[in-house]
Design a protein around this motif. Structure first.
Motif, PDB file in Angstrom:
ATOM      1  N   UNK A  13       0.721  -1.211   0.094  1.00 15.73           N
ATOM      2  CA  UNK A  13      -0.036   0.016   0.039  1.00 15.73           C
ATOM      3  C   UNK A  13       0.918   1.348  -0.064  1.00 15.73           C
ATOM      4  N   UNK A  14       2.028   1.334   0.875  1.00 16.26           N
ATOM      5  CA  UNK A  14       2.816   2.317   1.022  1.00 16.26           C
ATOM      6  C   UNK A  14       3.470   2.624  -0.423  1.00 16.26           C
ATOM      7  N   UNK A  15       4.233   1.549  -1.148  1.00 18.87           N
ATOM      8  CA  UNK A  15       4.743   1.993  -2.445  1.00 18.87           C
ATOM      9  C   UNK A  15       3.563   2.279  -3.394  1.00 18.87           C
ATOM     10  N   UNK A  16       2.510   1.784  -3.572  1.00 19.08           N
ATOM     11  CA  UNK A  16       1.475   1.949  -4.478  1.00 19.08           C
ATOM     12  C   UNK A  16       1.045   3.395  -4.409  1.00 19.08           C
ATOM     13  N   UNK A  17       1.006   3.886  -3.125  1.00 21.08           N
ATOM     14  CA  UNK A  17       0.516   5.100  -2.720  1.00 21.08           C
ATOM     15  C   UNK A  17       1.599   6.178  -3.362  1.00 21.08           C
ATOM     16  N   UNK A  18       2.802   6.094  -2.801  1.00 19.16           N
ATOM     17  CA  UNK A  18       3.790   6.957  -3.304  1.00 19.16           C
ATOM     18  C   UNK A  18       4.064   6.857  -4.740  1.00 19.16           C
ATOM     19  N   UNK A  19       3.909   5.805  -5.566  1.00 18.45           N
ATOM     20  CA  UNK A  19       3.884   5.949  -6.852  1.00 18.45           C
ATOM     21  C   UNK A  19       2.853   6.576  -7.281  1.00 18.45           C
ATOM     22  N   UNK A  20       1.598   6.664  -7.034  1.00 16.33           N
ATOM     23  CA  UNK A  20       0.520   7.431  -7.718  1.00 16.33           C
ATOM     24  C   UNK A  20       0.705   8.661  -7.487  1.00 16.33           C
ATOM     25  N   UNK A  21       1.112   9.348  -6.223  1.00 16.42           N
ATOM     26  CA  UNK A  21       1.563  10.692  -6.064  1.00 16.42           C
ATOM     27  C   UNK A  21       2.595  11.272  -7.202  1.00 16.42           C
ATOM     28  N   UNK A  22       3.480  10.355  -7.364  1.00 13.69           N
ATOM     29  CA  UNK A  22       4.513  10.735  -8.391  1.00 13.69           C
ATOM     30  C   UNK A  22       4.227  10.828  -9.622  1.00 13.69           C
ATOM     31  N   UNK A  23       3.527   9.861 -10.161  1.00 10.79           N
ATOM     32  CA  UNK A  23       3.196   9.599 -11.504  1.00 10.79           C
ATOM     33  C   UNK A  23       1.700   9.871 -12.001  1.00 10.79           C
ATOM     34  N   UNK A  24       0.974  10.023 -11.016  1.00 10.86           N
ATOM     35  CA  UNK A  24      -0.471  10.380 -11.202  1.00 10.86           C
ATOM     36  C   UNK A  24      -1.390   9.166 -11.345  1.00 10.86           C
ATOM     37  N   UNK A 191      -7.616  -3.231  13.193  1.00  8.16           N
ATOM     38  CA  UNK A 191      -6.318  -2.883  13.485  1.00  8.16           C
ATOM     39  C   UNK A 191      -5.509  -2.886  12.123  1.00  8.16           C
ATOM     40  N   UNK A 192      -6.118  -3.860  11.323  1.00  6.93           N
ATOM     41  CA  UNK A 192      -5.597  -3.985   9.685  1.00  6.93           C
ATOM     42  C   UNK A 192      -6.172  -2.745   8.937  1.00  6.93           C
ATOM     43  N   UNK A 193      -7.091  -2.187   9.190  1.00  6.92           N
ATOM     44  CA  UNK A 193      -7.526  -0.831   8.432  1.00  6.92           C
ATOM     45  C   UNK A 193      -6.608   0.237   8.983  1.00  6.92           C
ATOM     46  N   UNK A 194      -6.223   0.281  10.166  1.00  9.76           N
ATOM     47  CA  UNK A 194      -5.523   1.447  11.003  1.00  9.76           C
ATOM     48  C   UNK A 194      -3.921   1.322  10.314  1.00  9.76           C
ATOM     49  N   UNK A 195      -3.464   0.212  10.410  1.00 12.17           N
ATOM     50  CA  UNK A 195      -2.025  -0.234   9.775  1.00 12.17           C
ATOM     51  C   UNK A 195      -2.031   0.155   8.129  1.00 12.17           C
ATOM     52  N   UNK A 196      -2.951  -0.345   7.364  1.00 10.54           N
ATOM     53  CA  UNK A 196      -3.039   0.021   5.864  1.00 10.54           C
ATOM     54  C   UNK A 196      -3.155   1.498   5.677  1.00 10.54           C
ATOM     55  N   UNK A 197      -4.205   2.103   6.343  1.00 13.51           N
ATOM     56  CA  UNK A 197      -4.331   3.712   6.215  1.00 13.51           C
ATOM     57  C   UNK A 197      -2.986   4.568   6.453  1.00 13.51           C
ATOM     58  N   UNK A 198      -2.355   3.973   7.611  1.00 18.28           N
ATOM     59  CA  UNK A 198      -1.111   4.588   7.996  1.00 18.28           C
ATOM     60  C   UNK A 198      -0.064   4.607   7.083  1.00 18.28           C
ATOM     61  N   UNK A 199       0.076   3.181   6.492  1.00 17.40           N
ATOM     62  CA  UNK A 199       0.900   3.044   5.285  1.00 17.40           C
ATOM     63  C   UNK A 199       0.503   4.004   4.036  1.00 17.40           C
ATOM     64  N   UNK A 203       2.741   6.805   2.317  1.00 18.17           N
ATOM     65  CA  UNK A 203       3.486   6.769   0.921  1.00 18.17           C
ATOM     66  C   UNK A 203       2.864   7.941   0.102  1.00 18.17           C
ATOM     67  N   UNK A 204       1.624   8.688   0.500  1.00 18.77           N
ATOM     68  CA  UNK A 204       1.255   9.685  -0.302  1.00 18.77           C
ATOM     69  C   UNK A 204       2.439  10.916   0.112  1.00 18.77           C
TER      70      UNK A 204
END
Length: 242
Positions: A13-24, A191-199, A203-204
């Protein structure tokens, strides 16, 4: 879900979010294959749609001034229409052959674009409508709505900043409709929602910092590379699952 699996989901999730912020784009391309491997086809794609929607909305708060409404009105309506048959196909057609067909078509179109500058797959208004429809169909069936919009951006020589802003709103609309067509949000522990949202938020944030150092030409190259890689991974996953 064990600790190791949860850590993998957070990393994806972190890598995917960072990628979307950079490339659109790129959350679905990066995340969907791995989330499917970790969580299974249905839950993996459902989670891709969920966090793809969240990522797009967060990025949109930073780039909303770049939204080009005319292009959005060309892309979003056919995407929403295509989600209806796409949801039916996702339920009735085996996922493996469907993934192979969708991935192969996307890869072929992108490869044709790269091999011939004179070849513009999605040109003008008809091209925008076709790209929107394909994006909606692929979003609900494979969690990957970005490649078709990328093809249109390349075909129309869409300015990158405007593409990033408009694509976020378009992705958010199609992801929300995809979730609705499949019954809504996945049922996950708190707890899974919390971890994923934080990641996702981290990432963003990382992606936002990277945009200051990555020029539009490299961002566009990253976008195309991700679309090609995502298409190949989709085909590979379909072949493995046959």
């Amino acid at each position: 879900m064990g600790v190791a699996e949860l850590a993998l989901v957070a990393a994806v999730v972190l890598v995917g979010a960072a990628t979307q912020r950079v490339s659109g784009m790129g959350f679905g391309l990066v995340s969907a294959p791995f989330l499917v491997l970790i969580l299974g086809p249905f839950l993996g794609i459902l989670l891709t749609n969920t966090f793809g929607l969240t990522t797009s909305l967060i990025v949109l708060t930073q780039v909303w001034r770049q939204v080009e409404l005319r292009k959005l009105l060309l892309l979003a309506p056919p995407a929403l229409i295509a989600i209806v048959p796409g949801a039916w196909v996702a339920i009735t057609v085996p996922s493996a052959p469907l993934a192979i067909v969708v991935g192969a078509l996307t890869f072929s179109a992108l490869l044709a674009m790269l091999l011939s500058e004179r070849l513009r797959v999605f040109r003008g208004v008809p091209g925008a409508l076709s790209a929107g429809a394909l994006s909606g169909f692929m979003s609900v069936t494979a969690g990957v709505g970005g490649p078709a919009i990328t093809l249109y951006a390349l075909s129309s020589r869409w300015e990158h900043r405007s593409f990033v802003g408009t694509a976020q709103l378009c992705f958010a609309i199609t992801a929300a409709a995809s979730l609705t067509s499949k019954g809504g949000l996945p049922d996950l522990p708190l707890f899974m929602w919390a971890v994923a949202v934080a990641a996702l938020l981290l990432g963003v944030l990382i992606g936002g910092r990277l945009t200051r150092h990555i020029p539009p030409s490299r961002a566009r190259a990253l976008m195309v590379g991700l679309a090609l890689a995502g298409s190949l991974m989709t085909v590979t996953k379909g072949i493995i699952d046959l």
